[in-house]
Design a protein around this motif. Sequence first.
Motif, PDB file in Angstrom:
ATOM      1  N   LEU A   1       0.820  -1.250  -0.062  1.00  0.00           N
ATOM      2  CA  LEU A   1       0.037  -0.092  -0.135  1.00  0.00           C
ATOM      3  C   LEU A   1       0.842   1.229  -0.065  1.00  0.00           C
ATOM      4  N   LEU A   2       0.851   1.980  -1.088  1.00  0.00           N
ATOM      5  CA  LEU A   2       1.549   3.273  -1.131  1.00  0.00           C
ATOM      6  C   LEU A   2       1.214   4.383  -0.256  1.00  0.00           C
ATOM      7  N   GLN A  52      -8.377   7.470   0.725  1.00  0.00           N
ATOM      8  CA  GLN A  52      -7.875   7.298  -0.844  1.00  0.00           C
ATOM      9  C   GLN A  52      -7.029   6.273  -0.718  1.00  0.00           C
ATOM     10  N   LEU A  53      -7.064   5.185  -1.302  1.00  0.00           N
ATOM     11  CA  LEU A  53      -6.117   3.827  -1.437  1.00  0.00           C
ATOM     12  C   LEU A  53      -5.570   4.021  -2.622  1.00  0.00           C
ATOM     13  N   ASP A  54      -4.096   4.144  -2.680  1.00  0.00           N
ATOM     14  CA  ASP A  54      -2.950   3.875  -3.802  1.00  0.00           C
ATOM     15  C   ASP A  54      -2.476   2.593  -3.505  1.00  0.00           C
ATOM     16  N   LEU A  55      -2.546   1.639  -4.561  1.00  0.00           N
ATOM     17  CA  LEU A  55      -1.846   0.616  -4.631  1.00  0.00           C
ATOM     18  C   LEU A  55      -0.765   0.569  -5.628  1.00  0.00           C
ATOM     19  N   ALA A  56       0.238  -0.020  -4.997  1.00  0.00           N
ATOM     20  CA  ALA A  56       1.706  -0.001  -6.185  1.00  0.00           C
ATOM     21  C   ALA A  56       1.549  -1.136  -6.728  1.00  0.00           C
ATOM     22  N   LEU A  57       2.411  -1.589  -7.935  1.00  0.00           N
ATOM     23  CA  LEU A  57       2.509  -2.658  -8.757  1.00  0.00           C
ATOM     24  C   LEU A  57       2.361  -3.903  -7.902  1.00  0.00           C
ATOM     25  N   SER A  58       1.198  -4.710  -7.977  1.00  0.00           N
ATOM     26  CA  SER A  58       1.303  -5.877  -7.231  1.00  0.00           C
ATOM     27  C   SER A  58       0.736  -5.687  -5.741  1.00  0.00           C
ATOM     28  N   VAL A  78     -10.843   4.491  -9.439  1.00  0.00           N
ATOM     29  CA  VAL A  78     -10.759   5.375 -10.456  1.00  0.00           C
ATOM     30  C   VAL A  78      -9.500   5.234 -11.268  1.00  0.00           C
ATOM     31  N   GLN A  79      -8.513   4.313 -11.131  1.00  0.00           N
ATOM     32  CA  GLN A  79      -7.612   4.114 -11.957  1.00  0.00           C
ATOM     33  C   GLN A  79      -6.876   2.893 -11.745  1.00  0.00           C
ATOM     34  N   GLY A  80      -6.824   2.099 -12.892  1.00  0.00           N
ATOM     35  CA  GLY A  80      -6.184   0.739 -12.875  1.00  0.00           C
ATOM     36  C   GLY A  80      -7.249  -0.251 -12.528  1.00  0.00           C
ATOM     37  N   SER A  81      -6.801  -1.610 -12.001  1.00  0.00           N
ATOM     38  CA  SER A  81      -8.002  -2.786 -11.603  1.00  0.00           C
ATOM     39  C   SER A  81      -7.575  -3.267 -10.376  1.00  0.00           C
ATOM     40  N   VAL A  82      -8.439  -3.612  -9.710  1.00  0.00           N
ATOM     41  CA  VAL A  82      -8.280  -4.087  -8.552  1.00  0.00           C
ATOM     42  C   VAL A  82      -9.090  -5.287  -7.947  1.00  0.00           C
ATOM     43  N   ILE A  83      -8.572  -6.539  -7.725  1.00  0.00           N
ATOM     44  CA  ILE A  83      -9.465  -7.500  -7.208  1.00  0.00           C
ATOM     45  C   ILE A  83      -9.780  -7.352  -5.959  1.00  0.00           C
ATOM     46  N   SER A  97      -4.318  -5.695  -9.577  1.00  0.00           N
ATOM     47  CA  SER A  97      -4.320  -6.810 -10.700  1.00  0.00           C
ATOM     48  C   SER A  97      -3.855  -6.527 -12.039  1.00  0.00           C
ATOM     49  N   LYS A  98      -3.310  -5.069 -12.093  1.00  0.00           N
ATOM     50  CA  LYS A  98      -2.738  -4.790 -13.352  1.00  0.00           C
ATOM     51  C   LYS A  98      -1.237  -4.472 -13.059  1.00  0.00           C
ATOM     52  N   GLY A  99      -0.682  -4.174 -14.241  1.00  0.00           N
ATOM     53  CA  GLY A  99       0.705  -3.700 -14.230  1.00  0.00           C
ATOM     54  C   GLY A  99       1.038  -2.054 -14.091  1.00  0.00           C
ATOM     55  N   ARG A 100       0.252  -1.509 -13.247  1.00  0.00           N
ATOM     56  CA  ARG A 100       0.235  -0.239 -13.040  1.00  0.00           C
ATOM     57  C   ARG A 100      -0.407   0.086 -11.717  1.00  0.00           C
ATOM     58  N   LYS A 101       0.090   1.448 -11.234  1.00  0.00           N
ATOM     59  CA  LYS A 101      -0.560   1.848 -10.055  1.00  0.00           C
ATOM     60  C   LYS A 101      -2.064   1.960  -9.887  1.00  0.00           C
ATOM     61  N   ALA A 102      -2.799   1.298  -8.833  1.00  0.00           N
ATOM     62  CA  ALA A 102      -4.183   1.641  -8.976  1.00  0.00           C
ATOM     63  C   ALA A 102      -4.706   2.452  -7.884  1.00  0.00           C
ATOM     64  N   ILE A 103      -5.836   3.140  -7.979  1.00  0.00           N
ATOM     65  CA  ILE A 103      -6.288   4.100  -7.079  1.00  0.00           C
ATOM     66  C   ILE A 103      -7.907   3.924  -7.017  1.00  0.00           C
TER      67      ILE A 103
END
Length: 139
Positions: free
Chosen positions: A2-3, A19-25, A43-48, A82-88
């Motif tokens: 968790l960033l 606000q949750l900013d998730l790093a790669l993996s 709002v950005q990326g993909s989250v399982i 779940s993706k190769g970039r930061k998720a928010i």
Amino acid sequence: MLLCLVHLHLNGLGLSIAQLDLALSGVIPMHTHPGASELPLVVQGSVITAFISSVNKFYLKKLKRGDLMVFPQGLLHFQINSKGRKAISFASFCSPNPGLQITDFVLFANNLHSTLAEKATFLDTATVKKLKVVLGATS
């Protein structure tokens, strides 16, 4: 990992938002909010995302930008990028004080004696000791 976690209390409205900013993996590990239901919106990326019902049924969903899910109050849940970039995502709570209990810390980062933790979790002595060391337990 968790960033960033920014949690805002909306004074007098009975709500809060994080606000949750998730790093790669990145992972928000299994946890619960004893004081509120949670509504995450990606709002950005993909989250399982998943939660476990009170009858031990898993509800799993892959959220993409614009998707949301409800985690009922007090139920265990987690989120994984779940993706190769930061998720928010933004998580809304129906309480100004939702509380937070991260399962691993509740079980192993405390002063509960190891023999009791072993019995309560069905884990062997070596595993409990390893988890206590990793999570910074006092006994």
